[in-house]
Structures are given as structure tokens and as C-alpha cells.
Design an enzyme around this catalytic site. Structure first.
Site: not given
Ligand SMILES: C[S@@+](CC[C@H](N)C(=O)[O-])C[C@H]1O[C@@H](n2cnc3c(N)ncnc32)[C@H](O)[C@@H]1O
Lengths: 277, 188
Positions: B11, B131, B38
């Protein structure tokens, strides 16, 4: 969870309820079944299978799970921009216009289309058929009441797509919801239609089927493309989702690109028909 | 090649880390690499095209129904979840975001774990949300190899810390050492 367990569950659903998920993407089906099992505290598939067959509420929950109704107004603004620039001029040439939204979910896409047709001065001669096999989603679509949580996002989408008014002129706000204007609803026909098991129901000038076929395996995609091909008039336009295409289907050669990036295609004139006509 | 695929979740700080990794992967690196980075839902896929051509390895966006091939790097497209089918092709879905993310690392990892079982390497790199934690756990349960970037060396340590608090990974390493390990495993 084995392949066999999944296919036996899908077989059971098909036999009992008539919904045919047997040729949907297995990874997608597996994920949704596992989610449902963990939410309902179930340990194995045989358990969920017997419950689905006995208990209609669980069955309808699972149908909701398997049919993903996530949608937006003016999703992919670039697509709607291209629709205005390249498809509207084609539609303008017809005395009356029929549009089919296949897999319309809760209707945001069909309302977006109605707005565009109004702004282009075409709505009075347009009929929008908006279909889905999920009755719950269709009921919501018909109501045309949406949470205002997403409205900011939709407003940006609308503006980026070349909107001519302010999006807020198309709805009234009410306690955290927005209610779509009656004038948008008047030429939309909402209908239950299953792309897998039902047949052609109208001849149309434009089909939008966005983010539905990604859930289907290749053979099923092909079958549905045949349905679309047979529903479109010669020179009619087909719009798919931004990650979908015709390349793996039998119909790749039957369309011309209108906008390659936005997945807008125009059905070629069939020679036989052209000669007869 | 004792592993059939590598999945990576990354991310914030990810682009930098990925570029370091790509610049160190040797020509002929075989194991396919599948990445969830992401990224904003509105971004188009241009950044992937820019990456491709800069490095020796082939880098592309994963296409719907595309067959996963050796020697390639695939990114999940913005605004879609990426899944893997049993015939080693990709599926895309627009199901709701998971952990506020679409694409979500958990979604890719869980599906890859089902498919590749103990033939999978799962890696969590820098990032500032959790996540990927459920996904890497699933990979371990299915017998895959799990690697987490050493939080001390990660630009954002939240995601590696979350992963380490949920499982005991097979390796906790700096990015440089992860790359060395991957190269070694690729040759086996
Ligand atoms: C992800 S939504 C797409 C909504 C909208 N077209 C969009 O792109 O925002 C997919 C829709 O396809 C519908 N669908 C799935 N399988 C179908 C089928 N066999 N027949 C009709 N609709 C189907 C689902 O119920 C769901 O509403």
C-alpha cells in the site's frame, strides 16, 4: 471447499429455484459462499446446501450474495463522455429509440442514461428497458430512492462526464436520501429478465451490459453475446464494462470499434439483410 | 521453480518498493508475480504502462480471463478485485470494497491460497492499513510460504505489523533480503 461441493450446491439451487449459476466464475462463487458460511456460522458446504433447500430466506440471501448489485451513477465518467460524443449522434438519427440496460442492478445506470437523454432532447422518444434477475434490486430501482452518501461522488462523475446541468436538479433530498425525479422515471420500463435462461425480448438500438459478464465463464459470455447480437438492430451499439471485451467471443468480427478504450462497439450491417432491404 | 506463483500486497510506500524489486529481478525470472497495490479508483492504467519497458521483466495489468504466464508481473486494475481461477486465469469483480480497498489484498490472497495451496508465496510489504492480514493467514493455512517485510525497514510499518501479529510468518526480512530469497527460490 472442493469443486465438487460447489457444483453440487449450484446444481441444487438450479433445480429448486431455477437460478443457474453453474457457469459463473468459480473463484467468485467460492468467495461469496465462503462469506455467507462465515457470516451464518456454518462449517461446511453440505450444511449450507441442506439449509438453502429447506429455508427460503437463506436461499434468497445466498442469491443476493451471488448477484453482486454494486453500482454507481455515471460510473466511469470517461465512458459517459464518449457515449455523449459518439453514440448520441447515432441515436439522434432514429425517430424513436430503444435502449436496454442488461443487469441494471439498483438502477443508477438507467437513471444516468435518462438524464443524458433528457439533456440531449431525446428522452420523449426514448424507451429504456432496464432488466435484472434480482427482483429485490429491481424494486429498489423502481423506487428511485438512494442514500445521499454517494451523491458527492456521483456529482463529480456527472460533471466529468460532460453533464450540462447540476445533478441536484434531478432529485430531491429527503432525510439522508435522494429521490429521483418522476420525469426521469416515466420512460423507464423495469423488468425481471435472466440473461442465462431467458431469451430476446425486444429489438433495440443500444445495449449497455456493464460489469455483468465479468462474472461469467467464457462459454456463458458467448451465449449472452449471441442474445445481444440478436437483440440489436443493424448498426446498433453495444457498451460493455471498461474491463470487458468481445475478443474471446464469436462476435468479435461482427462489430466495429466506436471507442476501443471505453468498450463501445457498433454492430456491422449484415450483408444478407442489406441486400434484401 | 518449486513455487508456482508469488502474490504481493502493498500500500503506501509501495511504488518505491516495487521499483526497487523490479530493478533487481534478473532476466529469466520465471515465477509469475501478482500484485495488489492500493491505488485511487479514478487512476487509469497508465502507470503500469510506464513501468513496463523500464525493467527487464514484463509488467502488465491483469486482464479478465487472461492466462497467468511464467516470467510476467501482473497488477490488479484500479477499482476491481482480482481473483484466480482453477485453470490459472484471472477473474475481476466489482464486489464492495474490502477493508475500504478495491482491489483488496485479502481478496487476491484468499483466492490464490485456494488455488495454489502450498505452491504459493505470499508477501506483505509496506502499507498503512491492515488489508492483507486475513489473506496471508489463509495462505499459511493452505500450506503456502509467507514472507513479511521487516517493519523496521518498511516505509509504512502498519501493514507488516498487522500481518506479524496475526501469524508467525516463515520469514521477516528487509526488502533487499526478500528479493534475494525470491531469486534463490525461483532457481530451485
Ligand atoms: C455489478 S452489477 C452491475 C451494475 C451496473 N451495470 C454497473 O455497471 O454499475 C451486476 C448485476 O448483474 C446482475 N446479474 C447477474 N447475473 C445475471 C443474470 N443471469 N441475468 C440478469 N442479471 C444478472 C446482478 O443481479 C447485478 O445486479
Amino acid at each position: 471447499m472442493s469443486e465438487f461441493e460447489i457444483s453440487s450446491l449450484l446444481q441444487a439451487i438450479y433445480q429448486k429455484y431455477g437460478y443457474d449459476f453453474r457457469q459463473y466464475s468459480e473463484a467468485h462463487i467460492r468467495r461469496r459462499i465462503m462469506n455467507r458460511m462465515s457470516m451464518s456460522g456454518l462449517k461446511d458446504v453440505s450444511q449450507i446446501q441442506s439449509m438453502v433447500l429447506k429455508d427460503e430466506t437463506i436461499a434468497s440471501q445466498l442469491l443476493q450474495d451471488l448477484s453482486i448489485t454494486v453500482t454507481e451513477m455515471f460510473r466511469d465518467s470517461g465512458f459517459y463522455k464518449s457515449l455523449r460524443d459518439y453514440v448520441i449522434p447515432i441515436l439522434k438519427t432514429y425517430p424513436f429509440i430503444k435502449i436496454w440496460h442488461a443487469g441494471c442492478a439498483t438502477g443508477e445506470e438507467a437513471y444516468s442514461m435518462a438524464i443524458i437523454m433528457q439533456e440531449e432532447g431525446l428522452y420523449d422518444r426514448t424507451t429504456i428497458y432496464a432488466t435484472d434477475f434480482n427482483q429485490q434490486a429491481l424494486n429498489k430501482a423502481k423506487e428511485g430512492i438512494f442514500s445521499n452518501k454517494m451523491i458527492k461522488e456521483y456529482t463529480i462523475n456527472y460533471q466529468l462526464s460532460g453533464g450540462k446541468e447540476s445533478l441536484s436538479s434531478y432529485y430531491t433530498s429527503n432525510y439522508g436520501n435522494v429521490i429521483m425525479n418522476q420525469s426521469l422515471k416515466k420512460n423507464i420500463v423495469w423488468a425481471n429478465h435472466n440473461l442465462v435462461t431467458d431469451s430476446v425480448f425486444a429489438e433495440v438500438h443500444l445495449i449497455l451490459c456493464r460489469n455483468v459478464l465479468i462474472y461469467f465463464e467464457k462459454d456463458l459470455q458467448n451465449k449472452v453475446q449471441k442474445l445481444f447480437y440478436n437483440s440489436l438492430i443493424n448498426g446498433g451499439v453495444l457498451c460493455l464494462g471498461s474491463k470487458e471485451g468481445l475478443r474471446f467471443t464469436d462476435f468479435y468480427e461482427e462489430y466495429k470499434d466506436v471507442d476501443k478504450k471505453q468498450k463501445i462497439f457498433k454492430k456491422k450491417y449484415q450483408l444478407a439483410n442489406a441486400l434484401e432491404g | 521453480m518449486s513455487y508456482e506463483a508469488i502474490v504481493i500486497g502493498v500500500s503506501s510506500g509501495g511504488m518505491k518498493a516495487m521499483k526497487i524489486m523490479f530493478s533487481h529481478l534478473p532476466k529469466g525470472f520465471k515465477t509469475p508475480i501478482i500484485i495488489v497495490q492500493h491505488i485511487s479508483a479514478h487512476s487509469d492504467s497508465q502507470w503500469i504502462q510506464l513501468l513496463n519497458g523500464t525493467y527487464t521483466i514484463d509488467i502488465k495489468e491483469a486482464d479478465e480471463k487472461e492466462k497467468i504466464e511464467n516470467g510476467k508481473v501482473y497488477f490488479a486494475p484500479p477499482n476491481y478485485h482480482l481473483l484466480i481461477e482453477k485453470n490459472k486465469t484471472f477473474s475481476l469483480t466489482i464486489d464492495e470494497p474490502v477493508n475500504y480497498a478495491r482491489p483488496s489484498i485479502d481478496v487476491l490472497f484468499e483466492s490464490a491460497a485456494e488455488m495454489y495451496k502450498n505452491k504459493l508465496i505470499g508477501i506483505i510489504l509496506t502499507g498503512s492499513n491492515s488489508d492483507g492480514t486475513n489473506g496471508i493467514k489463509r495462505i499459511q493455512e493452505c500450506g503456502g510460504l509467507t514472507i513479511v517485510q521487516d517493519p523496521k525497514t518498511a516505509e509504512a510499518d502498519y501493514m507488516p505489523i498487522a500481518a506479524i501479529s496475526a501469524i508467525q510468518p516463515d520469514y521477516i526480512l528487509s526488502l533487499e533480503d526478500i528479493i534475494k530469497l525470491l531469486i534463490k527460490l525461483d532457481k530451485q
